[in-house]
Design a protein around this motif. Structure first.
Motif, PDB file in Angstrom:
ATOM      1  N   GLU A   1       0.810  -1.217   0.000  1.00 22.84           N
ATOM      2  CA  GLU A   1       0.000   0.000   0.000  1.00 22.84           C
ATOM      3  C   GLU A   1       0.844   1.269   0.000  1.00 22.84           C
ATOM      4  OE1 GLU A   1      -2.581  -0.355   3.367  1.00 22.84           O
ATOM      5  OE2 GLU A   1      -3.675  -2.065   2.527  1.00 22.84           O
ATOM      6  N   ASP A   2       2.015   1.206   0.622  1.00 21.16           N
ATOM      7  CA  ASP A   2       2.850   2.402   0.761  1.00 21.16           C
ATOM      8  C   ASP A   2       4.321   1.993   0.633  1.00 21.16           C
ATOM      9  OD1 ASP A   2       4.301   4.634   1.588  1.00 21.16           O
ATOM     10  OD2 ASP A   2       2.852   5.189   3.138  1.00 21.16           O
ATOM     11  N   ILE A   3       4.876   2.218  -0.544  1.00 12.54           N
ATOM     12  CA  ILE A   3       6.262   1.828  -0.803  1.00 12.54           C
ATOM     13  C   ILE A   3       7.216   2.504   0.176  1.00 12.54           C
ATOM     14  CG2 ILE A   3       8.141   1.925  -2.496  1.00 12.54           C
ATOM     15  CD1 ILE A   3       6.009   1.897  -4.672  1.00 12.54           C
TER      16      ILE A   3
ATOM     17  N   GLU B   1      -5.603 -12.101   2.991  1.00 18.22           N
ATOM     18  CA  GLU B   1      -5.974 -10.700   3.230  1.00 18.22           C
ATOM     19  C   GLU B   1      -5.360 -10.194   4.535  1.00 18.22           C
ATOM     20  OE1 GLU B   1      -9.892  -8.276   4.770  1.00 18.22           O
ATOM     21  OE2 GLU B   1     -10.233  -9.966   3.413  1.00 18.22           O
ATOM     22  N   TYR B   2      -5.468 -10.998   5.591  1.00 14.45           N
ATOM     23  CA  TYR B   2      -4.951 -10.569   6.889  1.00 14.45           C
ATOM     24  C   TYR B   2      -3.420 -10.523   6.886  1.00 14.45           C
ATOM     25  CZ  TYR B   2      -9.744 -11.435   8.442  1.00 14.45           C
ATOM     26  OH  TYR B   2     -11.112 -11.410   8.581  1.00 14.45           O
TER      27      TYR B   2
ATOM     28  N   MET C   1      -0.554  -3.263   9.860  1.00 27.96           N
ATOM     29  CA  MET C   1      -1.635  -3.417  10.834  1.00 27.96           C
ATOM     30  C   MET C   1      -1.088  -4.041  12.116  1.00 27.96           C
ATOM     31  SD  MET C   1      -5.272  -5.492  10.540  1.00 27.96           S
ATOM     32  CE  MET C   1      -6.183  -4.183   9.714  1.00 27.96           C
ATOM     33  N   SER C   2      -1.541  -3.552  13.252  1.00 26.10           N
ATOM     34  CA  SER C   2      -1.075  -4.088  14.533  1.00 26.10           C
ATOM     35  C   SER C   2      -1.830  -5.368  14.879  1.00 26.10           C
ATOM     36  CB  SER C   2      -1.285  -3.062  15.647  1.00 26.10           C
ATOM     37  OG  SER C   2      -2.673  -2.935  15.945  1.00 26.10           O
TER      38      SER C   2
ATOM     39  N   VAL D   1      -6.936  -8.450  15.669  1.00 22.95           N
ATOM     40  CA  VAL D   1      -7.850  -9.172  16.566  1.00 22.95           C
ATOM     41  C   VAL D   1      -9.235  -8.536  16.507  1.00 22.95           C
ATOM     42  CG1 VAL D   1      -8.395  -9.699  18.972  1.00 22.95           C
ATOM     43  CG2 VAL D   1      -6.058 -10.005  18.138  1.00 22.95           C
ATOM     44  N   GLU D   2      -9.282  -7.220  16.612  1.00 19.47           N
ATOM     45  CA  GLU D   2     -10.571  -6.518  16.599  1.00 19.47           C
ATOM     46  C   GLU D   2     -11.304  -6.725  15.280  1.00 19.47           C
ATOM     47  OE1 GLU D   2      -9.489  -2.504  17.500  1.00 19.47           O
ATOM     48  OE2 GLU D   2      -9.031  -2.957  19.611  1.00 19.47           O
TER      49      GLU D   2
END
Length: 200
Positions: A76-78, A140-141, A149-150, A155-156
């Motif tokens: 998503e962000d090089i 995907e995850y 992503m943390s 988890v959420e």
């Protein structure tokens, strides 16, 4: 006379590398491909091959490029990936041609460690044994983790996605996610898993 470069073989390997590394500059890519494939490559020929593959979105070898960088299409962000890679004094994880072939052929479970496999099986159980849906969710995850992503955010997200309500269900989800997170290869670690960091 130099041997002609096997374009299909090289593109298969590069696709696999980008799955693990996320982003890599051309010079590093050239060096990794030359060393690991034991090929005498011409820089210009390799660049032309990669540029053609990046422009051909419907081909089996899916990659993208920006300036001197080649990257996995899920990045998503090089700049973020490169900044994260710069925080760690790590070599690029050695990736075999067999690893790359499994990526190209979507045979991801054959590359997974225990935490990834257990998470996939757990998701299958939560998705009425729908293996394909569970696989889609795992990929995907994993991509979201690779993009920063943390663990808590994941988890959420999963608790909401699976509509988990009971305290024990949520605790179980957290346990499975933590195992998964430790075993997913990270772009920020140049393909290494968090669980492998003690060795580097």
């Amino acid at each position: 006379m130099p041997r002609r470069m096997d374009g299909e073989r090289v593109l298969s390997y590069v696709t696999g590398l980008l799955h693990f590394y996320g982003v890599i500059c051309f010079e590093d890519l050239f060096n990794v491909v030359s060393e690991m494939m034991r090929e005498e490559l011409d820089r210009d020929d390799l660049r032309v091959l990669l540029e053609a593959a990046a422009a051909h979105e419907d081909g089996p070898y899916v990659l993208d490029m920006l300036d001197d960088y080649y990257f996995d299409i899920d990045v998503e962000d090089i700049d973020w990936v490169l900044e994260e890679q710069g925080k760690w004094d790590l070599p690029y994880r050695p990736i075999t041609e067999e690893d790359a072939r499994l990526v190209v052929e979507d045979q991801y479970p054959l590359l997974w460690k225990e935490g990834e496999t257990a998470f996939w099986h757990w998701l299958q159980d939560k998705c009425d044994d729908d293996k394909q849906l569970a696989m889609t969710m795992v990929l995907e995850y994993a991509a979201e983790l690779k993009n920063g992503m943390s663990t808590q955010e994941l988890v959420e997200k999963i608790v909401e996605k699976l509509a988990l309500a009971g305290a024990e269900e949520v605790r179980e989800a957290a346990r499975m996610v933590h195992r998964f997170v430790e075993d997913v290869p990270r772009w920020s670690y140049k393909g290494w898993r968090p669980s492998e960091q003690t060795n580097h």
